[in-house]
Every structure is written in structure tokens, then in C-alpha cells.
Design an enzyme around this catalytic site. Structure first.
Site, mmCIF file in Angstrom:
data_model
loop_
_atom_site.group_PDB
_atom_site.id
_atom_site.type_symbol
_atom_site.label_atom_id
_atom_site.label_comp_id
_atom_site.label_asym_id
_atom_site.label_seq_id
_atom_site.Cartn_x
_atom_site.Cartn_y
_atom_site.Cartn_z
ATOM 1 C CE LYS B 174 -3.746 -2.502 0.618
ATOM 2 N NZ LYS B 174 -4.922 -2.595 -0.233
ATOM 3 C CE LYS B 200 -3.493 -10.095 -3.656
ATOM 4 N NZ LYS B 200 -3.825 -8.735 -4.088
ATOM 5 C CG ASP B 202 -4.421 -4.296 -4.028
ATOM 6 O OD1 ASP B 202 -5.162 -5.292 -4.181
ATOM 7 O OD2 ASP B 202 -4.563 -3.502 -3.083
ATOM 8 C CD GLU B 203 -7.720 -4.537 -6.558
ATOM 9 O OE1 GLU B 203 -6.960 -5.015 -5.689
ATOM 10 O OE2 GLU B 203 -8.369 -3.493 -6.400
ATOM 11 C CG HIS B 292 -7.115 -9.740 -6.139
ATOM 12 N ND1 HIS B 292 -6.402 -9.161 -5.111
ATOM 13 C CD2 HIS B 292 -8.307 -9.112 -6.171
ATOM 14 C CE1 HIS B 292 -7.138 -8.207 -4.553
ATOM 15 N NE2 HIS B 292 -8.295 -8.167 -5.173
ATOM 16 C CE LYS B 332 -10.417 -3.534 2.777
ATOM 17 N NZ LYS B 332 -9.449 -2.550 2.307
#
Lengths: 138, 483
Positions: B174, B200, B202-203, B292, B332
Site C-alpha cells: 500500500k 502481494k 494489488d489487483e 485475486h 472489512k
């Protein structure tokens, strides 16, 4: 440095009482426990030396603890791990593996970089200890 | 009783109800090789549920809206899907569960694209139903064995990584967008060195102006190798090879292999055929394949319409991915505990028993296909470790993105906190302690030897995302019915 292979390497070294409880958990699950030792802890060194056969018929954790005591006497500065094998269909693999002895000093690994074309780098990892012959490393 | 019109009257030109065309056969006994689909049907007002079920059977197999004489050139009774059972959904007067059986020869072997083109191809826009959801499928062994399944599987993945007896730990880099390759690799190195097994992409990290894919791959592999040397452990990073075309995906995957990556990643949005192609590539190149599930909530989340994630889980295990995001329960994102238990079972078990409480409608044998590792990601932190272990079990990847990178003492500290919390919890569980009840205590005690864990616990205290799930089971063991 501290090599963090195995299931509990981020916790303080296990006491014998704690090791015994983990071995009991393995036996209760029907897994065969075994001891393995090495002085070459490279992350790709899959085959540590076997300290005897996996104890397929062991029922009491005390059996493993006795062997561990002997193993530690013979190899006080080696890495020793307990591995538990599950022979259930579609597992047939270790289900738990944790370090129960390690050398007092762990010098760690050298990362070698070989620069190649197009900014590529070929990496090799070398244990500082394994510069010495087997048995004289720690 | 079957109400199929028999003989020549069946093929007179015109429109007759589906129910009378041979698509409603209440006496039909499914045979072992049939594929069975279970749909949740909400018929339009005034439409008989059996007719709606027959219509779904018809449109997902041989029928069109009118009678065609060319049926008679075929062994059409065999090719017709047969709705054979319709049950009202417990506690819901509008909705029905319809069981439909399909002959195995309706489907091309080993093709998710073909299977889905039939089962969800046309019927979801059908006017006679107000809403339609594919809840579950029974795949017969004879058809299952035409799929290769996960190229690596849980057992071999663990052997390759040399990591046993605990969930794997990961994090998504992130911020997901904007980091340069150099800065991106920094996050990867810190997290891996601190104690995570995987980081990882992200998508939506592919190859954007702020970071081209080759640059990312090169910096990430520097980070992975440096962290491996620093810890003596095998480490990895899911390099996302998702791209506009297969040619580009193959090029990126080949580069990841050249650089020595243990794992690559794709997004669900690349489509079923592309997923099966990448699975073949991964199998050929000893590569772990992470999926993902980008985009799935557009059709999995609403209970009345779409495709249940349990079906997507089945299709993806058949198509052959090694990892798939399957929910966290406590994080979440959407996720009812019972539903998620069902998804995890579908991905991991060699054989599923019917379990209505978990939304698993059929016994399903996996015919020796490898086990697929479920990944829990999104809004989870070290303070929830006992719950995560309880709900999700040991064979999963727990991904703490914010819960690693957002740690007040930095990324390494965040990673260490997660790893210590995890190992302490596993140790307590194996010792036979009631770790769910004693969880907070176990964590506090472990934090005495680990300041980063103490700070993580203090920072996130009891952060939870307690919203009502939309996708919940219909069968609950209580006197009240679910909504």
C-alpha cells in the site's frame, strides 16, 4: 541474526516442557515425529540429516525427548528440528516442523549478486558458516 | 407428475409452456454422471415456480422460446436439462430452490467457459424470472476428472516454501497506486524481513505510468532475495501478470520466472479461459498461481441474484488456481462466518459433505484434485489472531496490509507483530488451550517479549467491522428464520 525457519522461530526458544506439549499434539493427531539436524541451514537445504527413523509407533512424547537429549549431546551447536509427518491420504507430508536447538552464534547469509544484461540480477544465498567443512561450522 | 406433452402434439408449431416441453420432470432421478445445478428462483408475480424452473432448465440447455421441429433430428430427451425438484426457500414466500439435472454430454470436457456458457449463459436475463441466483453445483466425478485443478496445491506449496503447521502471512503493498518501483520494493523488503512470508501486488497494479511492470518485477525480486538472506527463510511476492492480452501475460510470467519468483498472480477479471491458460503455464513452469477475485462482488454479494461465491470457488479449483481470496469473517469485506466456512471447505477438502448450515447443498467429491489455499485479506489485524485461526483454520494465507504497513513503528515492526501473534496462537492451540476464550490474554502475554505486538494491540485495540452480511445461509439451526 536468527534464522526464522520452522513454526515457532519468532518466539523465545522453546523450553523442554513446551516441546513436549507440541510433540503430544502431533502424536494425538496420529502423526509420526522425527528429529533432524544440520549445520547447513540454507533455506533450500531440504534434507537435514535424520537422527534415526521417524518414530511411527511412538505413543509417549518422552520417547522423542530422550532422543533429543542424546542428539543435543552429540550435536550441541547444530540446528535440530522436530518434524511431524501425516500419512493421511492427500496430506502425506509434514504438518508441523520447528527448531529445538540452534548454535549460539548465527552468522547468517551472504547475498551474492551477479549482474546480467537488461538490469537483471542473478541472486545466490550463501551461509557464512558453510565456508567451513561440515562438522566445523559452528 | 410429469406433464410433458407426448408424441406429435409436442412438436406442433407455436408456443407451449416449458413445463410441458419436457423440462419439468418431477419423477426424474438424477444419475451419478449428471451435473446438477441449484438455482434460487424469484418468479415474476403470477408465474408458477415449476414453470419458472422448467424455463431455467430449458434456456440453460436446448430450448428456445418456441417449438422447433429440428429437435426431432436429435435425441432431444437426452439433451434437455430436467428440473426435478422445487422447494420454497425457508422463510421466504417469493423465492424457490430449483434443482436441475444436466446430462454430462452437454458439456465440453475441461472447459469452464463451456460449462458456464450453458449454466449462466442466457438465463439470468430471462423475463419470466424477476431474479435468479446459482447457489451450488454438483460436479460428477466423471466430469471433475476432465479438469487438472490447482497446479501446485496446498501440500506442495508448503513443501516448496518449507512452512508447516501455521497459516502463511502476507500483505498487500500500500498505497496500491502511485509508488515508483524503487519505493515499492522498499515496502516489500521491510515486510518480508519483519516476518511475513509473502507480499502481494494489488489487483489494479499492472503497468501504469508511475510504475512499469518490468521495473516493479526487478525491484521486488531484489527485495525478496535480500529478505531471504536476512532471515534464512523462503520468501515470495505475488507478481501480478494481469494484462490486456494473453501474449502480454505470458511475457510477464516468463520474466517473473527468469527472475526466480516462486509465485505469480492473476485477476479474476481476465476471464475463465485466460485463467485456465495461465494455470497450464504455471503447471509447466513450477509456479504457484495466486488469483485475486477482482470483480466478484458484482455478482456474488446479493442473495437474490447472481452466482454464489461457493460456485465460483468450485469453478476456480477446477480451473486450477493455487490461491484464491475467499473472505475473512472479521475484516472489512462482506462475509458471513457460515458461508465462508462453506467456501473454505469447497476449496480445501478432498470431499465435501452436504452442509446446509454452511450453504453446501451437495456432497462433492474432488476426485483427487489438489487443494486450493484460501486467502483472507481486507481489514484484519494482529489483535484478531485467535478469531482468524478459529474461523479460517491453519491452511490459509492471512493478509495484513494496513495491519502491517500502518504499524506506528514501521513496516518491519508491523510484520513482526503479526508473526509473533500468529506463532503464539498456534502454540497455545496445539497445547490444547481454549484459545478463542483466552485469545486476548495469549496475545498480551506474547507482547511482553515483543514490543511491536504490544503497539499493534494498543493501536487497533478492538477494531472490527460489524455490519450485517447480505449473503447469509437459508438454513439455520434455530427457531427463527434468516432474512
Amino acid at each position: 541474526m536468527r534464522i526464522t525457519q520452522g513454526t515457532f522461530s519468532f518466539l523465545p526458544d522453546l523450553t523442554d516442557e513446551q516441546i513436549k506439549k507440541q510433540v503430544k499434539y502431533c502424536l494425538d493427531n496420529g502423526w509420526a515425529v522425527s528429529l533432524e539436524y544440520t549445520d547447513d541451514p540454507h533455506p533450500r537445504n531440504t534434507y537435514w540429516e535424520m537422527y534415526g527413523q521417524p518414530m511411527f509407533d511412538l505413543r509417549d512424547p518422552a520417547g522423542l525427548m530422550m532422543d533429543l537429549e542424546e542428539c543435543r549431546k552429540t550435536y550441541p551447536k547444530h540446528y535440530i528440528r522436530v518434524t511431524a509427518f501425516d500419512s493421511t491420504h492427500q496430506w502425506e507430508t509434514p504438518r508441523l516442523s520447528f527448531i529445538v536447538n540452534r548454535p549460539p552464534e548465527e552468522p547468517g547469509f551472504r547475498l551474492k549478486r551477479q549482474e546480467q544484461e537488461g538490469r537483471k540480477v542473478r541472486y545466490t544465498i550463501d551461509s557464512y558458516a558453510s565456508d567451513q567443512p561440515e562438522g566445523q561450522r559452528y | 407428475m410429469a406433464q410433458t406433452i407426448q408424441n406429435d402434439k409436442r412438436y406442433e408449431a407455436g408456443v407451449i409452456p416449458y413445463k410441458k416441453m419436457g423440462y419439468w420432470e418431477p419423477d426424474y432421478q438424477p444419475i451419478d454422471t449428471d451435473i446438477i445445478a441449484l438455482f434460487r428462483i424469484t418468479p415474476q408475480p403470477g408465474v408458477d415456480p415449476e414453470e419458472a424452473a422448467a424455463a431455467v432448465a430449458g434456456e440453460s440447455s436446448t430450448a428456445t422460446w418456441t417449438v422447433v421441429w429440428t429437435d426431432r433430428l436429435t435425441a432431444c430427451e437426452k439433451y434437455r436439462a430436467k428440473a426435478y425438484r422445487v422447494d420454497q426457500v425457508p422463510g421466504n414466500e417469493e423465492q424457490y430452490f430449483a434443482y436441475i439435472a444436466y446430462d454430462i454430454q452437454l458439456f465440453e470436457p475441461g472447459s469452464i467457459a463451456n460449462l458456464t456458457a450453458s449454466i449462466i449463459g442466457n438465463v439470468f436475463g430471462f423475463k419470466a424470472v424477476k431474479a435468479l441466483r446459482l447457489e451450488d453445483m454438483r460436479i460428477p466425478t466423471a466430469y471433475m476428472t476432465t479438469y487438472k485443478g490447482p497446479p501446485t496445491g496446498i501440500v506442495v506449496e508448503r513443501e516448496r516454501l518449507d512452512k508447516f503447521g501455521r497459516p502463511l502471512l502476507g500483505a498487500t503493498t500500500k498505497p496500491k497506486l502511485g509508488l515508483s518501483g524503487r519505493n515499492y520494493g522498499r515496502v516489500v523488503y521491510e515486510a518480508l524481513k519483519g516476518g511475513l512470508d509473502f507480499v502481494k501486488d494489488d489487483e489494479n497494479i499492472n503497468s501504469q505510468p508511475f510504475m512499469h511492470w518490468r521495473d516493479r518485477f526487478l525491484y521486488v525480486m531484489e527485495a525478496v532475495n535480500k529478505a531471504t538472506a536476512a532471515t534464512g527463510e523462503v520468501k515470495g511476492h505475488y507478481l501480478n501478470v494481469t494484462a490486456a492480452t494473453m501474449e502480454e501475460m505470458y511475457e510477464r510470467a516468463e520474466f517473473a520466472k527468469e527472475l526466480g519468483s516462486a509465485i505469480i498472480m492473476i485477476d479474476l477479471v481476465i476471464g475463465y479461459t485466460a485463467i485456465q491458460s495461465m494455470s497450464n503455464w504455471a503447471r509447466k513452469n513450477d509456479m504457484i498461481l495466486h488469483l485475486h477475485r477482482a470483480g466478484h462482488s458484482t455478482y456474488t454479494r446479493q442473495k437474490n441474484h447472481g452466482v454464489s461465491f461457493r460456485v465460483i470457488s468450485k469453478w476456480m479449483r477446477m480451473a486450477g488456481v493455487d490461491h484464491i481470496h475467499a473472505g475473512t469473517v472479521v475484516g472489512k469485506l462482506e462475509g458471513d462466518p457460515n458461508q465462508i466456512a462453506g467456501f473454505y471447505d469447497v476449496l480445501r477438502e478432498p470431499h465435501n459433505k452436504q452442509n446446509l448450515e454452511h450453504g453446501v447443498f451437495f456432497d462433492q467429491d474432488w476426485a483427487g484434485l489438489n487443494k486450493c489455499m484460501p486467502v483472507a485479506s481486507g481489514g484484519i489485524h494482529a489483535g484478531q489472531m485467535h478469531q482468524l485461526l478459529h474461523y479460517l483454520g491453519e491452511d490459509t494465507v492471512l493478509q495484513f496490509g494496513g495491519g502491517t504497513i500502518g504499524h506506528p513503528d514501521g513496516i518491519q515492526a508491523g510484520a513482526t507483530a503479526n508473526r509473533v501473534a500468529l506463532e503464539a496462537m498456534i502454540m497455545a492451540r496445539n497445547e490444547g488451550r481454549d484459545y478463542m476464550a483466552e485469545g486476548p490474554d495469549i496475545l498480551q502475554k506474547a507482547a511482553k517479549d515483543c514490543k511491536p505486538l504490544q503497539h499493534a494491540l494498543d493501536t487497533w485495540k478492538d477494531i472490527t467491522f460489524d455490519y450485517t452480511s447480505t449473503d447469509t445461509p437459508d438454513f439455520v439451526p434455530s427457531t427463527t428464520t434468516s432474512v
